[in-house]
Design an enzyme around this catalytic site. Structure first.
Site, PDB file in Angstrom:
ATOM      1  N   LYS A  19       0.865  -1.267  -0.254  1.00  0.00           N
ATOM      2  CA  LYS A  19      -0.263   0.282  -0.246  1.00  0.00           C
ATOM      3  C   LYS A  19       1.156   1.437  -0.576  1.00  0.00           C
ATOM      4  CE  LYS A  19      -3.718   2.288   1.428  1.00  0.00           C
ATOM      5  NZ  LYS A  19      -4.043   1.617  -0.419  1.00  0.00           N
ATOM      6  N   GLN A  40       7.785   3.995   3.395  1.00  0.00           N
ATOM      7  CA  GLN A  40       6.670   3.898   3.453  1.00  0.00           C
ATOM      8  C   GLN A  40       5.882   2.795   4.863  1.00  0.00           C
ATOM      9  OE1 GLN A  40       3.919   5.532   1.443  1.00  0.00           O
ATOM     10  NE2 GLN A  40       2.059   4.706   3.446  1.00  0.00           N
ATOM     11  N   LYS A  43       6.968   3.740   8.051  1.00  0.00           N
ATOM     12  CA  LYS A  43       4.809   3.751   8.138  1.00  0.00           C
ATOM     13  C   LYS A  43       3.938   3.691   8.484  1.00  0.00           C
ATOM     14  CE  LYS A  43       4.463   7.644   6.073  1.00  0.00           C
ATOM     15  NZ  LYS A  43       4.177   8.748   4.561  1.00  0.00           N
ATOM     16  N   LYS A  55       5.397   2.029  -3.564  1.00  0.00           N
ATOM     17  CA  LYS A  55       4.886   3.693  -3.805  1.00  0.00           C
ATOM     18  C   LYS A  55       4.800   3.208  -5.619  1.00  0.00           C
ATOM     19  CE  LYS A  55       4.127   7.989  -2.218  1.00  0.00           C
ATOM     20  NZ  LYS A  55       4.094   8.647  -1.317  1.00  0.00           N
ATOM     21  N   GLY A  94      -3.578   8.328  -4.135  1.00  0.00           N
ATOM     22  CA  GLY A  94      -3.280   9.738  -4.132  1.00  0.00           C
ATOM     23  C   GLY A  94      -1.834  10.074  -3.628  1.00  0.00           C
ATOM     24  N   ASP A  95      -1.483  11.030  -4.168  1.00  0.00           N
ATOM     25  CA  ASP A  95       0.216  11.428  -3.312  1.00  0.00           C
ATOM     26  C   ASP A  95       0.241  12.904  -4.677  1.00  0.00           C
ATOM     27  OD1 ASP A  95       2.509  11.165  -1.418  1.00  0.00           O
ATOM     28  OD2 ASP A  95       3.421  11.438  -3.918  1.00  0.00           O
ATOM     29  N   THR A 138      -4.296  13.584   6.211  1.00  0.00           N
ATOM     30  CA  THR A 138      -2.788  13.594   6.313  1.00  0.00           C
ATOM     31  C   THR A 138      -2.745  15.137   6.944  1.00  0.00           C
ATOM     32  OG1 THR A 138      -3.106  12.474   4.138  1.00  0.00           O
ATOM     33  CG2 THR A 138      -0.948  13.213   4.868  1.00  0.00           C
ATOM     34  N   ASN A 169      -2.928  19.307  -1.005  1.00  0.00           N
ATOM     35  CA  ASN A 169      -3.578  18.441   0.030  1.00  0.00           C
ATOM     36  C   ASN A 169      -3.012  18.871   1.269  1.00  0.00           C
ATOM     37  OD1 ASN A 169      -3.886  15.826   1.167  1.00  0.00           O
ATOM     38  ND2 ASN A 169      -5.845  16.365  -0.007  1.00  0.00           N
ATOM     39  N   SER A 307      -6.638   5.644   4.470  1.00  0.00           N
ATOM     40  CA  SER A 307      -6.762   4.503   4.335  1.00  0.00           C
ATOM     41  C   SER A 307      -6.617   3.090   3.655  1.00  0.00           C
ATOM     42  CB  SER A 307      -5.237   4.748   2.877  1.00  0.00           C
ATOM     43  OG  SER A 307      -5.809   5.512   1.919  1.00  0.00           O
TER      44      SER A 307
HETATM   45  P1  NDP Z   1      -0.425  18.197  -3.813  1.00  0.00           P
HETATM   46  O1  NDP Z   1       0.380  18.083  -4.809  1.00  0.00           O
HETATM   47  O2  NDP Z   1      -1.532  18.033  -3.076  1.00  0.00           O
HETATM   48  O3  NDP Z   1       0.644  19.281  -3.520  1.00  0.00           O
HETATM   49  C1  NDP Z   1       1.598  20.114  -2.931  1.00  0.00           C
HETATM   50  C2  NDP Z   1       2.646  21.050  -3.043  1.00  0.00           C
HETATM   51  O4  NDP Z   1       3.693  21.427  -2.429  1.00  0.00           O
HETATM   52  C3  NDP Z   1       1.682  22.400  -4.083  1.00  0.00           C
HETATM   53  O5  NDP Z   1       1.750  22.981  -3.582  1.00  0.00           O
HETATM   54  C4  NDP Z   1       3.478  22.174  -4.666  1.00  0.00           C
HETATM   55  O6  NDP Z   1       3.106  23.180  -5.765  1.00  0.00           O
HETATM   56  C5  NDP Z   1       4.720  22.092  -3.774  1.00  0.00           C
HETATM   57  N1  NDP Z   1       5.624  21.595  -4.635  1.00  0.00           N
HETATM   58  C6  NDP Z   1       6.045  20.405  -5.642  1.00  0.00           C
HETATM   59  N2  NDP Z   1       7.202  20.693  -5.027  1.00  0.00           N
HETATM   60  C7  NDP Z   1       7.962  21.364  -4.641  1.00  0.00           C
HETATM   61  C8  NDP Z   1       9.002  22.540  -4.208  1.00  0.00           C
HETATM   62  N3  NDP Z   1       9.879  21.815  -5.369  1.00  0.00           N
HETATM   63  N4  NDP Z   1       9.268  23.559  -3.618  1.00  0.00           N
HETATM   64  C9  NDP Z   1       8.384  24.007  -3.352  1.00  0.00           C
HETATM   65  N5  NDP Z   1       6.965  23.484  -3.086  1.00  0.00           N
HETATM   66  C10 NDP Z   1       6.242  22.758  -4.246  1.00  0.00           C
HETATM   67  O7  NDP Z   1      -0.055  17.226  -2.964  1.00  0.00           O
HETATM   68  P2  NDP Z   1       0.038  16.538  -1.547  1.00  0.00           P
HETATM   69  O8  NDP Z   1      -0.053  18.263  -0.400  1.00  0.00           O
HETATM   70  O9  NDP Z   1      -0.724  15.003  -1.744  1.00  0.00           O
HETATM   71  O10 NDP Z   1       1.779  15.780  -0.547  1.00  0.00           O
HETATM   72  C11 NDP Z   1       2.753  17.026  -0.496  1.00  0.00           C
HETATM   73  C12 NDP Z   1       3.275  16.051   0.021  1.00  0.00           C
HETATM   74  O11 NDP Z   1       3.107  14.993   1.046  1.00  0.00           O
HETATM   75  C13 NDP Z   1       4.510  14.815  -0.540  1.00  0.00           C
HETATM   76  O12 NDP Z   1       5.690  15.274   0.116  1.00  0.00           O
HETATM   77  C14 NDP Z   1       3.805  13.633  -0.386  1.00  0.00           C
HETATM   78  O13 NDP Z   1       4.358  12.743  -0.422  1.00  0.00           O
HETATM   79  C15 NDP Z   1       2.892  13.762   1.522  1.00  0.00           C
HETATM   80  N6  NDP Z   1       2.269  13.068   1.240  1.00  0.00           N
HETATM   81  C16 NDP Z   1       0.808  13.084   1.085  1.00  0.00           C
HETATM   82  C17 NDP Z   1      -0.115  12.289   2.073  1.00  0.00           C
HETATM   83  C18 NDP Z   1      -1.627  12.277   0.837  1.00  0.00           C
HETATM   84  O14 NDP Z   1      -2.353  11.747   2.050  1.00  0.00           O
HETATM   85  N7  NDP Z   1      -2.075  13.296   0.070  1.00  0.00           N
HETATM   86  C19 NDP Z   1      -0.548  10.988   2.640  1.00  0.00           C
HETATM   87  C20 NDP Z   1       1.407  11.668   2.986  1.00  0.00           C
HETATM   88  C21 NDP Z   1       2.362  12.152   2.543  1.00  0.00           C
HETATM   89  P3  NDP Z   1       3.222  23.336  -7.102  1.00  0.00           P
HETATM   90  O15 NDP Z   1       2.122  23.598  -8.061  1.00  0.00           O
HETATM   91  O16 NDP Z   1       4.049  24.599  -7.603  1.00  0.00           O
HETATM   92  O17 NDP Z   1       4.073  22.741  -7.535  1.00  0.00           O
END
Ligand code: NDP
Length: 376
Positions: A19, A40, A43, A55, A94-95, A138, A169, A307
């Protein structure tokens, strides 16, 4: 024709089916997915639920694509992925770049290809098998974990200044729960820059940010202008004055110099909403200076935990209420906190080493399961 590369790294299924999330990012590589898959495993072990670690994703860039293009890409990816996943084999979620819309398209294609309605993906829409609160889990979970850390240290979220990075997110739901708990959210960001305001985000302003980011795909620069905040082009949030920092964007977004700036500006607690956002040097610096630090495998486990609860609901053919899922989420985050404390506490009232605690607790569970199942 456009060709993209997709991957699924199935790391360990000793305690449950594989997962982990799917990521759409043009810079994605197999090696990034390997370290994310490795993390993962621990976690997922920490959540206490029976789920293994994986992943995946593709080097597809969803930015600027129409709904139809996104749908066709999701269908093309599922045409291949279908051979490797299933409700008892591997259950992607998702991610970055993959939200409820993408999971919907992926699920539709899975259902079409297999002619089965089963929980082979999580993060689905609530009307077709998705769990209440999965979208928020999250970010909310990060705040529940921070609350537990502060409880243990004799503090409170109320009134704290919180710097958050990202505007996706995880970041926006962390901000939402932080505001609900009485904190002041002083920054949000994206890869273009940071919006900042020392007074903090009002709930109404957060609604505007969500609408602009989620419905219209606006950049933070436009959002800052709309809500009347400072915009710092090309900058990260880590030079802002704050009590708490929550990196919620991406890996390696906070280095040793950023850690120094945060400490100099009064930051006393860091919890990772993203996966491995702090470099190893930055973490060493926090720990040297007595800043409480929670790694992502503990602090952001709320997403995969819900999840896991979505999978349980699908298997039971039941739908749980939002309150029930929220109660379970808070309990799971508290259990993770307690496991970290048990393995990372010093037993003498000194601060908990959450990095050590999370690594040992996750590893022990997985190693025990593997040893018990013999050499394969
Ligand atoms: P989203 O795609 O919803 O959002 C990602 C955000 O991060 C956007 O605002 C994006 O901006 C920004 N971002 C991406 N790359 C960069 C960068 N190089 N510098 C600055 N900002 C950046 O993703 P999530 O919120 O789902 O995921 C965010 C993090 O959380 C990841 O590391 C993910 O692995 C982790 N995570 C997510 C989970 C989930 O349930 N969704 C669960 C556990 C962990 P821009 O639009 O400019 O790219």
């Amino acid at each position: 024709a456009q060709v993209n590369r997709g991957w699924r790294v199935q790391f360990n299924n000793a305690i449950g089916p594989y997962k982990g999330g799917l990521r759409f990012d043009p810079g994605l590589t197999e090696s990034v997915l390997k370290f994310l898959g490795f993390e993962q495993c621990f976690k997922n072990a920490l959540t206490g639920l029976p789920i293994g670690g994986a992943k995946g994703g593709a080097n597809f860039d969803p930015k600027g694509r129409s709904d139809d293009e996104i749908m066709r890409f999701c269908q093309a990816l599922m045409n291949q992925l279908v051979h490797y996943i299933g409700p008892n084999r591997d259950i992607p979620a998702g991610d970055i770049g993959v939200g409820q819309r993408e999971i919907g398209y992926l699920f539709g294609q899975y259902r079409t290809l297999t002619r089965e309605f089963v929980g082979a993906l999580t993060g689905k829409g609530v009307s077709f098998g998705g769990s209440e609160l999965r979208t928020e889990a999250t970010g909310y979970g990060v705040l529940y974990f921070v609350k537990d850390m502060l409880d243990r240290a004799g503090g409170d979220v109320d009134g704290q200044r919180i710097a958050i990075s990202g505007a996706g997110n995880v970041a926006l739901h962390a901000a939402e729960k932080a505001i609900a708990l009485g904190a002041r959210v002083v920054t949000l960001s994206d890869s273009g820059g940071t919006m900042h305001d020392a007074d903090g985000l009002e709930q109404e302003q957060l609604e505007t940010v969500k609408r602009m980011k989620q419905d219209r795909g606006c950049r933070i620069e436009q959002v800052a202008e709309e809500v009347g905040w400072d915009y710092r082009k090309g900058e990260t949030p880590w030079s802002a004055e704050c009590d708490i920092a929550l990196p919620c964007a991406t890996q390696n977004e906070l280095d040793s110099d950023d850690a120094k700036a945060l400490i100099d500006n009064g930051c006393r607690l860091v919890a990772e909403g993203a996966n491995m956002p702090c470099t190893a040097d930055a973490v060493d610096r926090f720990q040297d200076k007595g800043v409480l630090y929670a790694p992502g495998k503990a602090a952001n486990a709320g997403g995969v935990a819900v999840s896991g609860l979505e999978r349980a609901q699908n298997a039971q053919h039941l739908v749980w209420t939002r309150n029930r899922v929220d109660d379970e989420l808070q309990k799971i985050m508290r259990d993770i906190h307690d496991r970290c404390e048990r393995h990372g506490g010093n037993g003498d009232g000194r601060p908990v080493n959450y990095r050590r605690g999370a690594n040992i607790a996750g590893f022990e569970k997985l190693a025990d399961a593997m040893i018990a199942q013999g050499v394969l």
